[in-house]
Structure formats: C-alpha cells, structure tokens
Design a protein around this motif. Sequence first.
Motif, PDB file in Angstrom:
ATOM      1  N   PHE B 124       5.769 -53.509  30.823  1.00 24.95           N
ATOM      2  CA  PHE B 124       6.583 -54.714  30.613  1.00 24.95           C
ATOM      3  C   PHE B 124       7.681 -54.845  31.669  1.00 24.95           C
ATOM      4  N   GLN B 125       7.754 -53.868  32.565  1.00 23.91           N
ATOM      5  CA  GLN B 125       8.764 -53.857  33.634  1.00 23.91           C
ATOM      6  C   GLN B 125      10.155 -54.100  33.066  1.00 23.91           C
ATOM      7  N   LEU B 126      10.479 -53.292  32.074  1.00 22.78           N
ATOM      8  CA  LEU B 126      11.746 -53.474  31.357  1.00 22.78           C
ATOM      9  C   LEU B 126      12.852 -52.612  31.977  1.00 22.78           C
ATOM     10  N   PRO B 127      13.989 -53.218  32.349  1.00 19.92           N
ATOM     11  CA  PRO B 127      15.100 -52.403  32.854  1.00 19.92           C
ATOM     12  C   PRO B 127      15.711 -51.595  31.701  1.00 19.92           C
ATOM     13  N   ALA B 167       2.375 -65.227  29.255  1.00 28.07           N
ATOM     14  CA  ALA B 167       0.990 -65.008  28.800  1.00 28.07           C
ATOM     15  C   ALA B 167       0.500 -63.613  29.160  1.00 28.07           C
ATOM     16  N   VAL B 168       0.904 -63.112  30.327  1.00 29.53           N
ATOM     17  CA  VAL B 168       0.458 -61.779  30.752  1.00 29.53           C
ATOM     18  C   VAL B 168       1.060 -60.709  29.834  1.00 29.53           C
ATOM     19  N   ALA B 169       2.360 -60.830  29.557  1.00 25.20           N
ATOM     20  CA  ALA B 169       3.030 -59.843  28.699  1.00 25.20           C
ATOM     21  C   ALA B 169       2.453 -59.885  27.289  1.00 25.20           C
ATOM     22  N   ARG B 170       2.117 -61.072  26.800  1.00 27.47           N
ATOM     23  CA  ARG B 170       1.523 -61.170  25.455  1.00 27.47           C
ATOM     24  C   ARG B 170       0.166 -60.489  25.427  1.00 27.47           C
ATOM     25  N   ILE B 172      -0.752 -58.003  27.293  1.00 33.65           N
ATOM     26  CA  ILE B 172      -0.493 -56.556  27.288  1.00 33.65           C
ATOM     27  C   ILE B 172      -0.202 -56.105  25.854  1.00 33.65           C
ATOM     28  N   PHE B 173       0.626 -56.872  25.162  1.00 33.31           N
ATOM     29  CA  PHE B 173       0.946 -56.547  23.765  1.00 33.31           C
ATOM     30  C   PHE B 173      -0.324 -56.484  22.911  1.00 33.31           C
ATOM     31  N   TYR B 174      -1.164 -57.519  22.989  1.00 29.11           N
ATOM     32  CA  TYR B 174      -2.375 -57.552  22.155  1.00 29.11           C
ATOM     33  C   TYR B 174      -3.319 -56.394  22.510  1.00 29.11           C
ATOM     34  N   ASP B 175      -3.483 -56.149  23.811  1.00 25.40           N
ATOM     35  CA  ASP B 175      -4.413 -55.089  24.243  1.00 25.40           C
ATOM     36  C   ASP B 175      -3.949 -53.720  23.770  1.00 25.40           C
ATOM     37  N   ARG B 176      -2.648 -53.438  23.924  1.00 26.75           N
ATOM     38  CA  ARG B 176      -2.132 -52.134  23.499  1.00 26.75           C
ATOM     39  C   ARG B 176      -2.178 -52.006  21.985  1.00 26.75           C
ATOM     40  N   LEU B 177      -1.957 -53.137  21.300  1.00 27.23           N
ATOM     41  CA  LEU B 177      -2.013 -53.122  19.838  1.00 27.23           C
ATOM     42  C   LEU B 177      -3.412 -52.712  19.367  1.00 27.23           C
ATOM     43  N   VAL B 178      -4.449 -53.342  19.924  1.00 30.77           N
ATOM     44  CA  VAL B 178      -5.829 -53.019  19.514  1.00 30.77           C
ATOM     45  C   VAL B 178      -6.166 -51.569  19.834  1.00 30.77           C
ATOM     46  N   GLU B 197      -4.499 -67.015  19.839  1.00 26.14           N
ATOM     47  CA  GLU B 197      -4.370 -65.787  20.641  1.00 26.14           C
ATOM     48  C   GLU B 197      -4.646 -64.526  19.829  1.00 26.14           C
ATOM     49  N   VAL B 198      -4.286 -64.549  18.551  1.00 22.57           N
ATOM     50  CA  VAL B 198      -4.401 -63.317  17.766  1.00 22.57           C
ATOM     51  C   VAL B 198      -5.593 -63.317  16.803  1.00 22.57           C
ATOM     52  N   ALA B 199      -6.268 -64.466  16.665  1.00 24.88           N
ATOM     53  CA  ALA B 199      -7.295 -64.608  15.618  1.00 24.88           C
ATOM     54  C   ALA B 199      -8.295 -63.451  15.603  1.00 24.88           C
ATOM     55  N   ASN B 200      -8.788 -63.054  16.788  1.00 21.63           N
ATOM     56  CA  ASN B 200      -9.831 -62.031  16.825  1.00 21.63           C
ATOM     57  C   ASN B 200      -9.318 -60.623  16.542  1.00 21.63           C
ATOM     58  N   LEU B 201      -8.000 -60.460  16.549  1.00 22.12           N
ATOM     59  CA  LEU B 201      -7.421 -59.133  16.294  1.00 22.12           C
ATOM     60  C   LEU B 201      -7.258 -58.882  14.805  1.00 22.12           C
ATOM     61  N   LEU B 202      -7.295 -59.951  14.007  1.00 21.72           N
ATOM     62  CA  LEU B 202      -6.957 -59.841  12.589  1.00 21.72           C
ATOM     63  C   LEU B 202      -8.161 -59.447  11.760  1.00 21.72           C
ATOM     64  N   GLU B 203      -7.913 -58.573  10.776  1.00 21.01           N
ATOM     65  CA  GLU B 203      -8.984 -58.259   9.832  1.00 21.01           C
ATOM     66  C   GLU B 203      -8.859 -59.134   8.593  1.00 21.01           C
TER      67      GLU B 203
END
Lengths: 129, 309
Positions: B124-127, B167-170, B172-178, B197-203
């Motif tokens: 996330f390139q967070l300082p 969109a890129v950071a989101r 990254i969030f979804y990918d790391r979450l899965v 954006e999240v539909a396919n991640l949800l059970e």
Amino acid sequence: MIDDSRPIFLQIAELIENDIVDGALAEESQVPSTNEFAAFYRINPATAAKGVNRLVDDGILYKKRGIGMFVAAGARSRLVAQRRDDFFREYVQPMTREARKLGISTAQLTEMLHRTESTSDMTEGSVSR
Amino acid sequence: MNNPTTPAAIELRQVTKTYRDATALDNVSLRLEGNRIYGLLGRNGAGKTTLMSVLTGQGFQTSGEALVFGQHPYENDGVLSRICFIRESQRYPEDFSAQRAFKSASLFFKHWDQAFADQLVEEFQLPLKRRIKKLSRGQLSAVGVIIGLASRAEITFFDEPYLGLDAVARQIFYDRLVEDFAAHPRTIILSSHLIDEVANLLEHVVLIDRGRIILDDDAEAIRGTAVTVAGNASAVQSFAAGREVLHRESLGSLASWTVEGRMTNAERAEAAELGLELAPVSLQQLVVRKTMAATDAVLDTDSELEVLK
C-alpha cells in the motif's frame, strides 16, 4: 471467465472440464489446489472447493491424500461423450431456429455445413477465395 | 453445521435498536456460522453500522439478544479481544503514527502477523512514521485495512473500509483477503457499497433495509435467481406471466423486465422461440432491485393506511 448467469462453482467445474477436454490438463496430471483456483479467479475459496469437489464426486478428478488433486484416467473420453449429448441442444437447436427465422431451408443448411467442413479441411497455404 | 451444542459465531435474536425517534434495527434475527466471508449490504442508514456496533460491544440494543461466540459482547473482554472492527472513519489517538497504531494492534490481537503487516505496508506504500492525522484519505483507509487483515481476529468487521483507496489498492485488499482467508480461515463481515467488486468473494449475503433483513442467503443460491428479459413488449409480458417482476422498463414496443426465478433449459428455449433476449442479473443489480421493491412495498402500505384514515 466468471459471469453472473449461474452459480460460480458450476462455472469453475466447467472451466476445469474445458481444460481436460482440450488437453491442457492431461489425464493423471495434477490440477491446481482449490486455494490457487480461488486466488486466480478471485472467488471465495469455499466456492472453488465446491466446484472441484463436484468433479471429484463425478469421478473426473481424484484426490491423493496429502499430495493434491489429479485428473482421472478416462476422464477426457467421458467428458467428450457428455458434451456430445449437450451439443444438439446447445448448438444445433439454436442454429436451426435462427435458420428458420431467416428462411434458410434444411437443404441449404446442410449445404452450408458441407461448405464449412471443406473450408476447415483446407490445409495451411491453400488459397481461399 | 447447525450443531446446537456449538454456538454460532454471531447470533441475533429479535434485536431492536432505537435512537430517540428512529428505529435503526427492527426486530432482527440472524445466525452466522464461523469461518466464512459474509457480505453485509444495504443503503446508507439501513442499519449496517448499528448492527456491527451492537455486535462489537460499542452500542447496546434496546431489546433482544446479541451473542458472539454464544456470549454477550458488551463490556466482555473475553469476546472483544477476539473481534476486530474496522470502521469507515476509524479514529486513532491524536499523535499516533501508523507504526504506533500497528504496535498497539499487535499487543491487542493475539494472532497478529507482523510479517504480513509489513508486506501490506509495502504494497500500500504507506508512510509508517508520519502522523496518522497527516495521512491522505486513502492512506488512512490503508491503515485500517492492514490492521483488519494482519490482526487475523476470529471475527473481523470491515465497515466500508475502502474510502479513498484507488482501484489498484482495492484490488490488493481483495486479493490479500482471499489468499489470507484461504490460509487462515476466519469470519469476515464485509460491508460494502461496491457490490460488483466484492460479489465473487462472498459466501453468504445479508441485505438490510430500514433496519430489517430482506435477504439472507448463500451467494451461490442467489446467483442466477433473477434474469432480465428483453424484447417485444407483448412477448415479454407473456413470458413473465406468473413470475415475480422486480423491475419494468419499456421503450416504445420494446420492454425489458427483471423477473425472479432460475431459468430451466426449456424456458431458455421458449424465450429464444419468442425472440427474447435473456441477460443475467448481477448481485449488485439484484440488491438494488430488491431494495427498491421493498421500498415500493412500504410506500404501498403507507398509502393504503392513508386511504383507511
């Protein structure tokens, strides 16, 4: 890729089946893990597992304990047989329906099928008009 | 799965929460099993944040019972230490840097993974050293997302965690979450307006409207349960006969209706015979249609009551 028309686990199962039918996944070769499928297609891991397990239940894939999932021997020919059954409904019926709409007779349709066959028979380098 | 001896991760029994004259939760009953990713969906003000506040001990219901791991969460450290709640506008102490916030989180959450947190900081390139109040909106959201993921709490609530994230950071969030959920299964409650954006991640999906639950079902069961039928208006009408219609649009002699129900092959063939196009309805569209249908129903009842007066 994944769309909204049907449950994702069915689509995952079908994607794996496609790879088996076209030979990308050979019989007795290892398939990716459910977590790899989940990460690749960006889907819920439980959903990916359901798709893979469906193929295990169908005998298309089998599990080697502690190693992973493999394509069963004879899987390809079984899938091809299944798909031939689907072919009539999914391709032939819609085609004849459209042909009727356009006033194409059965004879004309048959002639077209012969024509595509001869085109696809042409080897590379032959001149097509 | 519904083994009565093991308590559900989350259970609400007829929970109502009222603020002065507003009802935020209206007799809500819900049971969520552990180790799944849930989508908590609904419009702003529907009651999502109130529901999460009650479950995380940050608010108390007016009536009913809220249980987490079978216990009351309010002022219950045994339960609260196993929960992570990332709010939309999470606040941190005035002088905290991101590094300091992560340090505090690492002391509080016993499954905290520092290596994972470091990896996310990089991505996330967070300082790390800058004071949090000086961070951009997106960087502030990144701090919350990193705490939510690296805490590996048994239940993690993400309440609109992505404000200001591009969109890129989101992604990254979804990918790391899965990935991380696959490696370390736990209960994730994700509240989001970016449903596509999240539909396919949800059970599993829980949809709230006006403090009531109007949909509570597995995402896979919902997928494909509605379809948009488009074509000649009279053909659409005859095809849709006897079905629940969620939405109607028309243009001259053409119509496009969203109808409930899974299509069989025979029905697909029938639609093709009639020259109709069938298009799938996304979870986001379905949520919008369901919510609007619920609104119409409420308005209808209201106007009926008016008439009765």
